[in-house]
Enzyme design. Structure first.
Site, mmCIF file in Angstrom:
data_model
loop_
_atom_site.group_PDB
_atom_site.id
_atom_site.type_symbol
_atom_site.label_atom_id
_atom_site.label_comp_id
_atom_site.label_asym_id
_atom_site.label_seq_id
_atom_site.Cartn_x
_atom_site.Cartn_y
_atom_site.Cartn_z
ATOM 1 N N SER A 1 -1.663 8.261 -3.494
ATOM 2 C CA SER A 1 -3.064 8.757 -2.775
ATOM 3 C C SER A 1 -3.337 9.979 -2.997
ATOM 4 C CB SER A 1 -2.489 8.730 -1.440
ATOM 5 O OG SER A 1 -2.106 7.033 -1.162
ATOM 6 N N ARG B 1 -4.469 17.083 2.611
ATOM 7 C CA ARG B 1 -3.655 16.196 3.641
ATOM 8 C C ARG B 1 -4.557 15.816 4.634
ATOM 9 N NH1 ARG B 1 1.125 14.291 4.269
ATOM 10 N NH2 ARG B 1 1.537 15.332 2.045
ATOM 11 N N HIS C 1 -6.346 12.886 3.068
ATOM 12 C CA HIS C 1 -5.298 11.747 3.119
ATOM 13 C C HIS C 1 -5.232 11.148 4.398
ATOM 14 C CE1 HIS C 1 -0.956 10.027 3.003
ATOM 15 N NE2 HIS C 1 -1.473 9.725 2.133
#
Length: 212
Positions: free
Chosen positions: A13, A36, A39
């Site tokens: 990812s 992040r 994500h």
């Protein structure tokens, strides 16, 4: 701890994010946080029109405080729900969210304020030297900003990423003008609990990486 399969999915990812974003304006540490956030939300706007804004001391101050075992104060339990619980266990961080306390509701009614405002003021001792993570309530963010300006509390870091239409963008603009404490925020209406917890998770991941 991640399983091998779980880690491979996360790695894939992250690589997909790298490939889709390409060049960006963040430095190495900042990008670990922004990546992040992307994500956790699948929202690439955090690298573009809703870009993340960092106070120059934000990352260092936040990492140092978390490593010392500071309290993590949130506006809603959803932020706590998104945290990797192993981190506060390992570093001794107390998780503080007063929003559901009956006394908070009573005080809010009496003073004509939101529960979010009152819950932040009630956590002043934990906020002093702590890391504040706000993903939902602009009034909570504005209260923490006011507390910092009044010197009622000096947070080590304010992560202010509330989502919404009423005062969300404006509260983040106000945070970006704050001189009394380091902050991480973003432009516009987007944000949310998952974004705020992603920032904290990223800081812990950086602590572990730089300590190994």
């Amino acid at each position: 701890m991640q399983t091998e399969k779980g880690q491979s999915i996360e790695d894939a990812s992250m690589q997909m994010i790298e490939d889709e974003i390409g060049d960006h304006e963040y430095d190495k540490r900042e990008w670990q946080i922004v990546r992040r956030m992307i994500h956790s939300t699948a929202d690439f706007d955090f690298a573009g029109c809703n870009k993340v804004v960092f106070h120059p001391d934000a990352i260092e101050s936040g990492m140092s405080a978390l490593k010392r075992g500071c309290s993590i104060i949130t506006d809603v339990n959803g932020v706590i729900g998104g945290l990797n619980k192993q981190n506060p266990r390992d570093f001794g961080n107390r998780l503080v969210c007063n929003i559901s306390d009956p006394g908070i509701m009573e005080t809010a009614k009496k003073e004509g304020k939101t529960r979010s405002q009152v819950s932040m003021r009630a956590a002043a001792s934990e906020i002093n030297g702590g890391v504040v993570a706000i993903g939902n309530a602009p009034t909570a963010l504005l209260e923490v900003i006011q507390m910092a300006r009044e010197k009622a509390a000096r947070p080590a870091l304010i992560v202010g990423i509330p989502v919404g239409f009423i005062c969300a963008a404006e509260s983040k603009e106000e945070l970006a003008r704050l001189k009394e404490a380091p902050f991480i925020t973003n432009l516009g209406r987007k944000g949310g609990s998952s974004s705020a917890s992603a920032v904290i998770n990223a800081l812990f991941k950086m602590i572990r990486a730089e300590s190994s």
